[in-house]
Design an enzyme around this catalytic site. Structure first.
Site, mmCIF file in Angstrom:
data_model
loop_
_atom_site.group_PDB
_atom_site.id
_atom_site.type_symbol
_atom_site.label_atom_id
_atom_site.label_comp_id
_atom_site.label_asym_id
_atom_site.label_seq_id
_atom_site.Cartn_x
_atom_site.Cartn_y
_atom_site.Cartn_z
ATOM 1 C CB CYS A 1 46.427 1.452 -19.468
ATOM 2 S SG CYS A 1 47.412 2.895 -19.887
HETATM 3 C C1 RB5 Z 1 40.829 2.989 -21.318
HETATM 4 O O1 RB5 Z 1 39.877 3.078 -22.294
HETATM 5 C C2 RB5 Z 1 42.043 3.828 -21.625
HETATM 6 O O2 RB5 Z 1 41.737 5.163 -21.480
HETATM 7 C C3 RB5 Z 1 43.177 3.414 -20.740
HETATM 8 O O3 RB5 Z 1 43.448 2.071 -20.943
HETATM 9 C C4 RB5 Z 1 44.512 4.091 -20.956
HETATM 10 O O4 RB5 Z 1 44.830 4.171 -22.300
HETATM 11 C C5 RB5 Z 1 44.733 5.349 -20.277
HETATM 12 O O5 RB5 Z 1 45.816 5.951 -20.399
#
Ligand code: RB5
Length: 148
Positions: free
Chosen positions: A66
């Site tokens: 993420c």
């Molecule tokens: C998405 O914008 C972001 O919050 C997600 O990808 C991640 O970093 C969450 O931990």
């Protein structure tokens, strides 16, 4: 080895680099999405199916991306049988497997550069749990929590 990968929009670009990297190394890759960059997607929707596949041993190891790697690690560890960690250094990429039997590597697509991420991934996939008595004992204490 069968390796599962998944990413939300924050990790999508890195996931697209990881897939051919793994294929070139000879791994069988199962891609749990996202299959396009959608700024409105939510990391649990992408990471949970991967985590379940790791827990059920449909895939042997997982790589979740993420934006920061934080959300991916938090949600993946909610699935019993998953031992996920956000990795930002080479030592932890192999020691996490050797000592703690980490089976799901989390990366921050907005944090870790592509080449460094590839090194972490290769290190993680080549590492093996030592099975040493002290590590097994600690692992069993972790697994016990899942049965409470
Ligand atoms: C998405 O914008 C972001 O919050 C997600 O990808 C991640 O970093 C969450 O931990």
């Amino acid at each position: 080895m069968k390796v599962g990968i998944a990413a939300d929009h924050g990790g999508y670009a890195l996931k697209e680099i990881i897939r051919p990297f793994l294929t070139d190394l000879g791994y069988e890759v199962v891609d749990f999405g996202a299959y396009q960059e959608d700024k409105l997607d939510d990391y649990p929707d992408l990471i949970i199916p991967l985590a379940r596949a790791v827990a059920s041993k449909q895939v042997e190891r997982g790589i979740a991306v993420c934006g920061s790697g934080v959300g991916a690690a938090i949600v993946a560890n909610k699935i019993a049988g998953v031992r996920a960690c956000l990795i930002n250094d080479h030592f932890s990429a192999h020691q996490g497997v050797e000592d703690d039997d980490m089976n799901l590597l989390c990366l921050g697509g907005r944090i870790t550069g592509f080449r460094v991420a590839e090194e972490f991934i290769q290190t993680f996939l080549e590492a093996k749990f030592t099975g040493a008595e002290r590590h097994q004992r600690r692992l069993e204490k972790v697994i016990q929590l899942e049965n409470e």
